[in-house]
Motif scaffolding. Sequence first.
Motif, short mmCIF file in Angstrom:
data_model
loop_
_atom_site.label_atom_id
_atom_site.label_comp_id
_atom_site.label_asym_id
_atom_site.label_seq_id
_atom_site.Cartn_x
_atom_site.Cartn_y
_atom_site.Cartn_z
N GLU A 79 -0.17 5.49 -0.09
CA GLU A 79 -0.75 5.94 1.17
C GLU A 79 -2.23 5.62 1.34
O GLU A 79 -2.79 5.85 2.41
CB GLU A 79 -0.58 7.47 1.30
N GLY A 80 -2.87 5.09 0.32
CA GLY A 80 -4.32 4.99 0.33
C GLY A 80 -4.87 3.74 0.98
O GLY A 80 -4.18 3.02 1.73
N LYS A 81 -6.13 3.47 0.66
CA LYS A 81 -6.84 2.33 1.24
C LYS A 81 -6.17 1.00 0.88
O LYS A 81 -6.30 0.03 1.61
CB LYS A 81 -8.29 2.32 0.76
N GLY A 82 -5.48 0.98 -0.26
CA GLY A 82 -4.81 -0.24 -0.65
C GLY A 82 -3.74 -0.65 0.34
O GLY A 82 -3.63 -1.83 0.70
N MET A 83 -2.93 0.31 0.76
CA MET A 83 -1.90 0.01 1.76
C MET A 83 -2.53 -0.46 3.06
O MET A 83 -2.01 -1.37 3.72
CB MET A 83 -1.02 1.24 2.01
N ALA A 84 -3.67 0.15 3.43
CA ALA A 84 -4.36 -0.30 4.63
C ALA A 84 -4.85 -1.74 4.45
O ALA A 84 -4.78 -2.56 5.38
CB ALA A 84 -5.53 0.63 4.94
N ALA A 85 -5.34 -2.05 3.25
CA ALA A 85 -5.83 -3.41 2.98
C ALA A 85 -4.71 -4.44 3.06
O ALA A 85 -4.95 -5.60 3.41
CB ALA A 85 -6.48 -3.47 1.60
N LEU A 86 -3.47 -4.03 2.76
CA LEU A 86 -2.35 -4.95 2.83
C LEU A 86 -2.04 -5.38 4.26
O LEU A 86 -1.31 -6.35 4.47
CB LEU A 86 -1.10 -4.31 2.21
N ARG A 87 -2.58 -4.68 5.24
CA ARG A 87 -2.36 -5.08 6.63
C ARG A 87 -3.13 -6.35 6.97
O ARG A 87 -2.82 -7.03 7.95
CB ARG A 87 -2.76 -3.95 7.58
N ASP A 88 -4.14 -6.67 6.18
CA ASP A 88 -4.86 -7.93 6.36
C ASP A 88 -3.90 -9.06 6.00
O ASP A 88 -3.35 -9.09 4.89
CB ASP A 88 -6.08 -7.95 5.44
N PRO A 89 -3.67 -10.00 6.91
CA PRO A 89 -2.70 -11.07 6.62
C PRO A 89 -3.07 -11.91 5.41
O PRO A 89 -2.20 -12.58 4.83
CB PRO A 89 -2.70 -11.90 7.91
N ASN A 90 -4.33 -11.89 5.01
CA ASN A 90 -4.74 -12.67 3.85
C ASN A 90 -4.43 -11.97 2.53
O ASN A 90 -4.48 -12.60 1.47
CB ASN A 90 -6.25 -12.96 3.90
N ALA A 91 -4.12 -10.66 2.58
CA ALA A 91 -3.95 -9.89 1.34
C ALA A 91 -2.75 -10.38 0.55
O ALA A 91 -2.84 -10.61 -0.67
CB ALA A 91 -3.82 -8.41 1.65
N LEU A 92 -1.60 -10.54 1.20
CA LEU A 92 -0.42 -10.99 0.48
C LEU A 92 -0.57 -12.43 -0.03
O LEU A 92 -0.04 -12.78 -1.09
CB LEU A 92 0.83 -10.88 1.35
N THR A 93 -1.31 -13.25 0.72
CA THR A 93 -1.57 -14.60 0.24
C THR A 93 -2.38 -14.55 -1.05
O THR A 93 -2.09 -15.28 -2.01
CB THR A 93 -2.34 -15.40 1.30
#
Length: 211
Positions: A79-93
């Motif tokens: 639930e934290g900031k990490g999940m929010a960061a995954l919304r950045d399309p570059n994160a999974l790349t």
Amino acid sequence: MDFDTASGRAFLELPEGYACPNVDDLMHDARAILLHTVNLRAETRASGIQISPIWEQHNGQAALRATVVPAEVEARHFEGKGMAALRDPNALTMIADAVEILAEEPAVAAQALVMTASIWINEEAPIRPLGLPYKGHFKLLTLVIADFLRKFGAGFDDLEWLTSLGLLGSYHNPAEDPPVEQIRASTRDKTLRMVAEEEAWMAALVSKAQA
């Protein structure tokens, strides 16, 4: 714990000679894994069972273990900031790129990820097959995802996270990024704060269980 190539592969359950998929396929698997794990967590929460987000190999199938972690650790992951960061399309790349590089350096990968693994994995905990064939990169990929969520949840940025994995040299742009030593110093500071915080949460959990 020190790893060599063989022990790193064993820790990561990464078969000898395994050809890691390309970045696009790794991103596809990461999305599917995240969705599956989040949905399974929603199913198990009502019964008070915590699950590890690390996908392991069990008789040829992908499987998850039950776990016991502080509520703060679980919330930081799901639930934290990490999940929010995954919304950045570059994160999974970035995650997929990291997996592709680390698969070639299993000793480095295992050393970088062993602490995140130790938070979630207890070898004596019950394990639940997911009914899916295990792919050789699943444990590495899910450890990298868990490491991302743990550290971004604790306030790391992209370069600090990559530094913590030993990958800064592959991404640092001297013309645009802060100096390497500055990044390494901030990574050390944030790592120490994160570990101290996690240890305090764990101590509180143990104290509560013993009360």
